[in-house]
Design an enzyme around this catalytic site. Structure first.
Site, short mmCIF file in Angstrom:
data_model
loop_
_atom_site.label_atom_id
_atom_site.label_comp_id
_atom_site.label_asym_id
_atom_site.label_seq_id
_atom_site.Cartn_x
_atom_site.Cartn_y
_atom_site.Cartn_z
N GLU A 194 -30.05 35.76 -54.57
CA GLU A 194 -29.73 34.86 -53.46
C GLU A 194 -30.06 33.43 -53.82
O GLU A 194 -30.99 33.18 -54.60
CB GLU A 194 -30.60 35.21 -52.25
CG GLU A 194 -30.29 36.53 -51.64
CD GLU A 194 -31.24 36.86 -50.49
OE1 GLU A 194 -31.11 37.95 -49.95
OE2 GLU A 194 -32.10 36.02 -50.15
N CYS A 218 -32.96 26.53 -52.76
CA CYS A 218 -33.97 27.51 -53.18
C CYS A 218 -33.30 28.46 -54.18
O CYS A 218 -32.31 29.10 -53.86
CB CYS A 218 -34.47 28.24 -51.94
SG CYS A 218 -35.75 29.43 -52.32
N CYS A 271 -38.31 41.74 -58.13
CA CYS A 271 -39.61 41.21 -58.59
C CYS A 271 -40.57 42.37 -58.74
O CYS A 271 -40.51 43.35 -58.00
CB CYS A 271 -40.16 40.21 -57.57
SG CYS A 271 -41.68 39.41 -58.12
N CYS A 326 -45.83 41.66 -53.65
CA CYS A 326 -46.54 41.01 -52.54
C CYS A 326 -46.17 41.77 -51.26
O CYS A 326 -45.01 42.11 -51.03
CB CYS A 326 -46.15 39.54 -52.43
SG CYS A 326 -46.58 38.61 -53.92
N CYS A 373 -43.25 40.71 -48.70
CA CYS A 373 -42.06 40.14 -49.31
C CYS A 373 -40.91 41.15 -49.35
O CYS A 373 -41.07 42.27 -49.83
CB CYS A 373 -42.40 39.68 -50.73
SG CYS A 373 -40.96 39.13 -51.65
N CYS A 388 -36.47 36.04 -47.82
CA CYS A 388 -35.97 36.02 -49.20
C CYS A 388 -35.72 37.45 -49.69
O CYS A 388 -36.57 38.31 -49.60
CB CYS A 388 -37.01 35.34 -50.08
SG CYS A 388 -36.59 35.44 -51.80
#
Ligand code: SF4
Length: 380
Positions: free
Chosen positions: A106, A119, A126, A130, A133, A352
């Site tokens: 994105e 951004c 990932c 976290c 997230c 995100c």
């Protein structure tokens, strides 16, 4: 030269572009001409580069290409925020070796008075996990190449130019999907190109790498780039940060704050922005604000308080406005510059990784339904 062996010129910085031309017996000024077409005017068709000779254009068509990730989905919020899903499978190299599905990232453009912030993503998914997230839920697929990172800036700039609206790209934050410093070399080359006049000419203070705290890579950054630094802090102590940002177990706060201090000492205009996502009942009480104030009061620090963007099954809620205001008041009492960020894109998939997650879920379902059903498979 076959298509797959073509050099994607978005992968090259200005010095490498000069070498590309000199290797082919061309003068260095050709790199200046071509870089302006690519990065300043967002042209990807060599035939449109009208100040190049026909023979040079033919050579470029044979040996090179300008290939950015392709926009496959766009959402626009009522507040002007644009979110794009980009497909990396049109890229010539790395993506051909990984499954077609899932290679999507994105990018988000946030227009504000007098500026426009893009951004940008650095990884597909990932690995850092976290807890708050949305991207983390997808796991990690692969790193992006330089062309795929700089290609996001190219694609956004081109889209804004085509729209002809009064929206300009002035800032870039490496804050999209992925931990940028887990993909160190391509990210550093890309941000340096964003700041280069022969690239996008953005100011050093307006190109930001945001990290969750990859301490050894932050140490390298001190020498390798002049861009701005943001740290995803989210907790004022190790026990809570271990839970929210698990990389903290490997690089705890004393190490992280140490490298942040060295970053600030390394140059006159260097400071650190600390990102702090406001999670109701988790990290937003008064004691935690005091603890954070004490941690940051003697430092060149700015804190962004970010209202959490909820996504399904996140397990977290956004702190109330009153709680965010009180948190800011306490931080200010320690002399820490604190800015509550506005929520943006609330009417689209704003967290995100959320939109890509949806697109991939759809694609996976599509694949599942495309499998032969039991019986059909055995009948072969
Ligand atoms: S917050 Fe950033 S570093 Fe953490 S899991 Fe999400 S993308 Fe990765």
């Amino acid at each position: 030269m076959s298509d797959t062996a073509k050099i994607n010129l978005l992968d090259l910085n200005f010095e490498q572009l000069k070498a590309f031309f000199s290797d082919r017996g061309e003068k260095a000024f050709r790199a200046t001409q071509v870089t302006k077409w690519i990065h300043h005017r967002c042209v990807d068709d060599f035939d449109e580069m009208t100040d190049l000779s026909k023979s040079l254009r033919e050579m470029l068509k044979r040996d090179a290409e300008v290939r950015a990730p392709e926009v496959v989905l766009e959402q626009k919020s009522a507040d002007g925020t644009r979110k794009w899903v980009l497909d990396l499978d049109n890229q010539a190299t790395a993506s051909r070796t990984t499954p077609a599905i899932g290679n999507k990232v994105e990018m988000v453009f946030i227009p504000e008075d007098g500026r426009g912030t893009l951004c940008v993503s650095s990884q597909v998914g990932c690995s850092l996990d976290c807890s708050f997230c949305s991207t983390a839920r997808q796991g990690f697929s692969r790193n992006l190449s330089v062309a795929e990172i700089i290609g996001q800036v190219w694609q956004a700039k081109r889209t804004l130019l085509e729209l002809g609206e009064d929206e300009r790209l002035t800032n870039v934050v490496m804050m999209g999907m992925g931990e940028p410093l887990m993909n160190y070399r391509p990210v550093i080359q890309a941000v340096n190109t964003m700041m280069d006049d022969m690239g996008y000419g953005l100011s050093k203070r307006k190109v930001t790498i945001s990290t969750s705290g990859m301490v050894p890579a932050m140490e390298r950054m001190i020498e390798d780039t002049q861009c701005a630094l943001a740290v995803s802090l989210h907790a004022p102590n190790d026990s809570l940060r271990d839970e929210l940002v698990p990389i903290n177990k490997k690089h705890p706060l004393n190490e992280l704050m140490g490298v942040c201090d060295r970053w600030v000492e390394a140059g006159p205009k260097r400071n650190v922005t600390y990102e702090y996502v406001m999670l109701e009942g988790v990290n937003d009480n008064r004691e935690q604000a005091h603890e954070l104030g004490k941690l940051l009061k003697a430092r060149e620090a700015k804190v962004n308080l970010i209202p959490f963007n909820p996504f399904p099954n996140s397990g977290y809620k956004r702190s109330s406005e009153a709680r965010i205001k009180e948190f800011k008041r306490i931080l200010n009492s320690y002399g820490v510059f604190t800015f509550p960020r506005k929520t943006r894109g609330d009417d689209i998939d704003a967290a995100c990784g959320q939109l890509v997650g949806k697109v991939q879920d759809r694609s996976r379902r599509h694949l599942k339904f495309a499998q032969p059903r039991f019986g059909e498979r055995n009948s072969k």
